[in-house]
Design an enzyme around this catalytic site. Structure first.
Site, PDB file in Angstrom:
ATOM      1  N   LYS A   1       0.014  39.723  -4.648  1.00 11.56           N
ATOM      2  CA  LYS A   1       0.531  39.443  -5.992  1.00 11.56           C
ATOM      3  C   LYS A   1      -0.635  38.923  -6.833  1.00 11.56           C
ATOM      4  O   LYS A   1      -1.403  38.064  -6.348  1.00 11.56           O
ATOM      5  CB  LYS A   1       1.628  38.382  -5.840  1.00 11.56           C
TER       6      LYS A   1
ATOM      7  N   SER B   1       9.924  37.942  -8.151  1.00 10.83           N
ATOM      8  CA  SER B   1       8.846  38.363  -9.026  1.00 10.83           C
ATOM      9  C   SER B   1       7.690  39.064  -8.294  1.00 10.83           C
ATOM     10  O   SER B   1       6.825  39.643  -8.946  1.00 10.83           O
ATOM     11  CB  SER B   1       8.279  37.147  -9.761  1.00 10.83           C
TER      12      SER B   1
ATOM     13  N   SER C   1      11.479  34.827  -5.053  1.00 11.61           N
ATOM     14  CA  SER C   1      10.531  35.882  -5.410  1.00 11.61           C
ATOM     15  C   SER C   1       9.796  36.522  -4.252  1.00 11.61           C
ATOM     16  O   SER C   1       9.115  37.531  -4.433  1.00 11.61           O
ATOM     17  CB  SER C   1       9.507  35.344  -6.416  1.00 11.61           C
TER      18      SER C   1
END
Lengths: 469, 61
Positions: free
Chosen positions: A79, A154, A178
């Site tokens: 990420k 996310s 997330s």
């Protein structure tokens, strides 16, 4: 089997044994990314030179007879919120599109020390705030099981890239679900560790009371190998726990379900649910029982109240971190991120502190009550059918928060409660898409979750399923 | 300033009333949850570390 079809454990073992080189793994991953990523938009940035350089270093180590780490030569991607000194880290935002930090996240240093190489930064919700996988700056990330559907967020790119075999594992972050949500929607294993188990030094913050760093992988062992590499006290992060780590990889290699009391929670987790998601949860429970676990019904109280208390923490801490840019660069935020951050300005200091100070009492009460009757909790990771990207492209339109809250309903309570959660694919699909359950453990009980998760994995064989790309 | 904007929390900073309405709902829910519990006298946020350490030791971690 192609090199990209190997698991992380197999890839690292193959490099260590000389079956193939780290350079061959890196080239296979780069070729796969070139072929598949345009359909998924999982990568914000591919760093070809970085991964080739890392792979060459691992190959040189082996050639010199040096001992290789447990992740030797395995190309990972993360990420795009983990700082690498001098490298780009966008945080999925326009504001940090060109940001080059001066520090390196401890977790990246530890993964590199374990032998992993780095492929690049993955798509994510802007500043890690959003459970769907939309991003107004970099475009939506797509689910490899059906590219019209969301990945969850996310850590959207983490879910998509790992499921699509673009990398062997990734780091996500989890403030309200997330890690577990994209793991769930993309048929992966995702671990949200106990709060403070993993260092957050050099990691973009969203809500420092609720943020967690953890891995998404295709198998339980892969996940344990990654957590083993990153977990533990970090002097650079004074909030990191002093509690000793356990041998997570050994736990994953010693599957055990026999006699484990699995607490099934209903009520809150079944409210407004889509029936197929609950049927998938039931299929997971049946597999655990078949593996030897003992089901018990558990009453956990009103989790909506827990979510209500986590709201001021997330909103106020995010608003504080973003206040300067909200004043100076408001137009550079996506509408949804801005709208959610601004909510934080409304809570009073007393409300924020009350939510924070109630936490020790609520966590102690919950753990004492629940873990006296069971060893782990079983809950759906989400209790809905996977929505389409189009249906959830709500930005900040009227009612958007209800759409988002429905997606993260089942995961958010466990961030406030600090508890570790292991998301696992269900045997039964949800209207043709992956289903998922989360095993919730005691604080710092990650090893027990891996041991039970490995037994469940052996029972269900879930890693054998591949997305139809 | 238009009727759909508020000038807060910083001088010159404006955001729309829709955000206030959303915040009102979240705030009301949080207040109800806080009222479920008694006095917070003799507490502080850092006590979470003590609680987690105790629970970890009981689990044998």
């Amino acid at each position: 089997m192609s090199l990209t079809g190997l698991t992380l454990a197999q890839a690292a073992a193959g490099v260590a044994q000389g079956d193939f080189t780290a350079t061959e793994l890196a080239e296979a991953a780069l070729a796969r990314i070139a072929a598949v990523n345009p359909k998924l938009n999982a990568f914000i940035r591919v760093e070809e030179d970085t991964v080739r350089k890392g792979a060459a270093a691992v190959d040189a180590q082996r050639a010199q007879g040096e001992r290789l780490g447990p992740l030797a030569g395995a190309p990972l991607a993360h990420k795009d919120m983990y700082y690498r000194a001098g490298g780009l880290t966008t945080c999925g935002s326009a504001i940090r599109r060109d940001f080059r930090p001066e520090i390196t996240a401890t977790v990246l240093t530890r993964l590199e020390r374990a032998g992993a190489t780095y492929l690049g930064g993955l798509n994510m919700a802007e500043f890690a705030m959003g459970p769907t996988g939309h991003n107004e700056h970099f475009g939506p990330c797509r689910n490899p099981w059906d590219t019209d559907r969301i990945t969850g967020g996310s850590s959207s790119g983490s879910g998509s890239a790992t499921a699509a075999r673009l990398c062997y594992g990734t780091l996500g972050s989890d403030t309200g679900g997330s890690i577990r949500l994209p793991a769930g929607f993309c048929h992966l294993v995702g671990m949200k560790p106990t709060q403070t188990r993993v260092s957050r030094f050099g990691v973009m913050g969203l809500s420092f009371s609720l943020d967690n760093v953890g891995p998404l992988t295709r198998t339980v062992l892969d996940n344990a190998l990654m957590l083993a590499a990153i977990a533990g006290r970090d002097p650079l992060d004074p909030t990191s726990a002093r509690v000793a780590t356990e041998d997570y990889a050994a736990a994953a290699r010693a599957p055990r379900a026999s006699g484990v009391r699995v607490g099934v929670v209903r009520g809150f987790f079944e409210k407004d649910a889509d029936e197929p998601a609950l049927a998938a949860r039931d299929s997971a429970l049946a597999a655990l029982v078949s593996a030897g676990a003992q089901p018990v019904e558990v009453e956990v109280g009103d989790m909506a109240r827990i979510n209500a208390l986590s709201a001021p923490l997330t909103a106020c801490e995010a608003a504080t971190l973003h206040a300067h840019w909200l004043r100076e660069r408001r137009a550079d935020y996506g509408a949804q991120m801005r709208a959610r951050c601004e909510m934080g300005f409304r809570f009073s200091a007393v409300e924020y502190l009350a939510a924070l100070q109630l936490r020790p009492r609520i966590v102690a009460d919950f753990a004492d009550r629940v873990f006296s009757v069971c060893d782990v909790l079983l809950a759906p990771t989400f209790n809905i059918a996977t929505p389409t990207i189009e249906d959830t492209d709500v930005r900040a339109s009227q009612g958007f928060e209800a759409v988002l809250a429905r997606i993260s309903r089942c995961t958010r309570p466990f961030n406030y409660l600090t508890l570790p959660g292991l998301a696992l694919p269900t045997p039964e699909a949800v209207l043709g898409m992956p289903g998922s359950v989360q095993l919730i453990g005691r604080p710092f009980g990650e090893a027990s979750l891996y041991s039970l998760g490995a037994a469940y994995e052996a029972e269900t064989g879930f890693p054998d399923r591949e997305p139809p790309l | 300033m238009s009727e759909t904007e508020r000038d807060e929390p910083f001088p010159g900073y404006r955001y729309d009333l829709a955000a206030h309405i959303r915040a009102d709902r979240a705030q009301a829910a949080a207040r109800r949850a806080i009222l479920d519990h008694g006095s917070l006298f003799d507490t502080e946020p850092q006590h979470i570390e003590t609680v987690l350490a105790r629970l970890a030791s009981e689990a044998g971690a």
